[in-house]
Scaffold this motif. Structure first.
Motif, PDB file in Angstrom:
ATOM      1  N   GLN A   1       0.811  -1.228   0.000  1.00 39.62           N
ATOM      2  CA  GLN A   1       0.000   0.000   0.000  1.00 39.62           C
ATOM      3  C   GLN A   1       0.845   1.279   0.000  1.00 39.62           C
ATOM      4  O   GLN A   1       0.644   2.141  -0.830  1.00 39.62           O
ATOM      5  N   SER A   2       1.799   1.404   0.922  1.00 35.89           N
ATOM      6  CA  SER A   2       2.642   2.601   0.956  1.00 35.89           C
ATOM      7  C   SER A   2       3.861   2.332   1.811  1.00 35.89           C
ATOM      8  O   SER A   2       3.849   1.445   2.671  1.00 35.89           O
ATOM      9  N   ALA A   3       4.912   3.116   1.558  1.00 38.41           N
ATOM     10  CA  ALA A   3       6.099   3.057   2.416  1.00 38.41           C
ATOM     11  C   ALA A   3       6.126   4.205   3.409  1.00 38.41           C
ATOM     12  O   ALA A   3       7.058   4.296   4.220  1.00 38.41           O
ATOM     13  N   ALA A   4       5.123   5.080   3.379  1.00 38.10           N
ATOM     14  CA  ALA A   4       5.098   6.259   4.254  1.00 38.10           C
ATOM     15  C   ALA A   4       4.297   5.949   5.516  1.00 38.10           C
ATOM     16  O   ALA A   4       3.107   5.624   5.428  1.00 38.10           O
ATOM     17  N   PRO A   5       4.900   6.073   6.700  1.00 37.55           N
ATOM     18  CA  PRO A   5       4.178   5.726   7.934  1.00 37.55           C
ATOM     19  C   PRO A   5       2.879   6.500   8.120  1.00 37.55           C
ATOM     20  O   PRO A   5       1.867   5.925   8.548  1.00 37.55           O
ATOM     21  N   HIS A   6       2.865   7.796   7.796  1.00 36.43           N
ATOM     22  CA  HIS A   6       1.637   8.561   8.033  1.00 36.43           C
ATOM     23  C   HIS A   6       0.527   8.158   7.063  1.00 36.43           C
ATOM     24  O   HIS A   6      -0.658   8.234   7.408  1.00 36.43           O
ATOM     25  N   VAL A   7       0.890   7.686   5.871  1.00 34.98           N
ATOM     26  CA  VAL A   7      -0.117   7.185   4.929  1.00 34.98           C
ATOM     27  C   VAL A   7      -0.690   5.865   5.436  1.00 34.98           C
ATOM     28  O   VAL A   7      -1.908   5.640   5.392  1.00 34.98           O
ATOM     29  N   LEU A   8       0.167   4.995   5.927  1.00 39.87           N
ATOM     30  CA  LEU A   8      -0.303   3.725   6.490  1.00 39.87           C
ATOM     31  C   LEU A   8      -1.243   3.967   7.668  1.00 39.87           C
ATOM     32  O   LEU A   8      -2.224   3.229   7.842  1.00 39.87           O
TER      33      LEU A   8
END
Length: 397
Positions: free
Chosen positions: A145-152
């Motif tokens: 889904q994403s590598a960005a913690p805030h997106v997760l």
């Protein structure tokens, strides 16, 4: 609405069975937690009642597959298997092996069968990948889904950002030549640099397949409730288009080429044959709670709750929740809608006169590439991919 086990497959639907691709989809309804954007038929442990434990579900699955093989008469060997969910990796290597053995025992597998399982990176390990590879799985699809913690966090995903890349490496080390990573783009708060970082991580993983989907806010989800309350904005269409162009350019440069609007592969062998069976009008039996099936123009779906699913099968009946026979118009619409999304495009002779004329207009508008308008194929241009649904509506209106 149909009642359980009144599935009717006329001779016309069974005619030609085995001459078309035949797949089995297995739905695993279990998840450790519920992601905020997900509206799939999944359940956490706290949401399940009696008769819905994994061992009960597996026994129900065996019964459904046996009944399915008998209902089809002389069932064809299975060309593709796709175990989805939910979180199939929660079953562990032994559970996933048991699922594939159930398909083998009821139907048999073609010698070159493609066998895929979805996995949550957090519930995988080198031991799991080695175990399912030995069992006969040939392909793994990992939810990144994403590598960005805030997106997760917005998506309510629980895996750590670096885990999908590590899991992909473990799968490859276990002998999997075909590994997919899933991405979601357009999440509120995701910046261009976040998407670039996710794509960099995908390319670092060295996978041969990528699926990327625009975030859709589905009714009834936690994400939809947050949007309705004004806590987060709904995804912006212009941002989604720019994101798609960025990921397509980066993947293309790395040698992964689109073969379906939301899917990229490093080679023809890396393409997901099971999904191609859906897009090209093949036959498949969907087993498990809420799973959908299609054979020869008849479509049906199972009851959703695992407890009702297993109870119905324990009584010796198929757990059919409803069915429909597709009309010629339905099948035409679905063919145009699905095949046009493929890089190979849609044969122009699949369209009526009005459709061909509209294809010419769409080509003039830069939405379709039709090198041979008198017998060739309508293929979406780069711009056309961004407006694929609108192009379909033009061709079938």
């Amino acid at each position: 609405m149909s009642t359980p086990d009144d599935l009717h497959l006329p001779d016309s639907a069974l005619r030609g069975l085995g001459t078309r691709p035949f797949g089995v989809y297995v739905h695993v309804p279990f998840c450790a937690t519920r992601c905020g954007y997900c509206d799939f038929n999944t359940y956490t442990a706290g949401e399940l009642g009696s008769g819905a434990a994994p061992e009960d579900w597996l026994e129900g699955l065996r019964r459904e597959l046996d009944l399915a093989a008998r209902r089809l008469g002389t069932p064809p060997a299975v060309d593709t298997v796709f175990v989805g969910g939910g979180t199939p990796s929660l079953l562990g290597a032994d559970g996933l092996s048991a699922v594939l053995n159930a398909v083998r025992q009821s139907f048999g597998l073609a010698a070159d069968a493609e066998v895929t399982t979805e996995s949550n990176p957090e519930s995988t390990s080198p031991e799991l990948f080695a175990g399912i590879r030995d069992a006969g799985y040939t392909r793994v699809s990992l939810g990144m889904q994403s590598a960005a913690p805030h997106v997760l966090r917005v998506l309510d995903r629980t895996h750590t950002p670096g885990r999908p890349v590590a899991a992909a490496a473990e799968a490859r080390a276990a002998g999997f030549d075909h590994v997919n990573l899933d991405l979601i783009y357009g999440t509120p708060g995701e910046r261009t640099e976040d998407l670039q970082a996710s794509l960099d991580a995908v390319l670092e993983a060295g996978v041969d397949h990528v699926s990327a989907y625009a975030l859709i806010v589905e009714d009834g989800t936690a994400l939809a409730r947050r949007v309705r309350k004004g806590e987060i904005p709904i995804p912006d269409d212009d941002v989604l288009a720019a994101d798609y162009e960025l990921l397509d350019a980066m993947l293309e440069k790395a040698g992964l080429r689109w073969y379906e609007v939301s899917n990229w592969a490093a080679s023809e062998q890396a393409r997901c044959r099971h999904n191609l069976g859906y897009w090209l009008g093949g036959d498949w039996w969907g087993a498990g709670p809420g799973a959908h099936s299609h054979v020869g123009g008849v479509r049906w779906w199972n009851v959703k709750h695992p407890a009702r699913y297993t109870a119905t099968l324990a009584e010796g009946a198929l757990p059919v929740g409803g069915q429909e026979s597709l009309t010629a118009e339905d099948r035409h619409l679905e063919r145009v809608m699905l095949e046009l999304r493929l890089a190979d495009g849609l044969p122009l002779d699949a369209l009526d006169g009005d459709g061909v004329r509209e294809a010419r207009r769409a080509a003039a508008d830069g939405l379709l590439s039709t090198p041979d308008l008198d017998g060739g194929r309508a293929v979406l241009t780069d711009r056309g991919r961004l407006l694929a649904d609108a192009v379909v509506r033009r061709l079938v209106s």
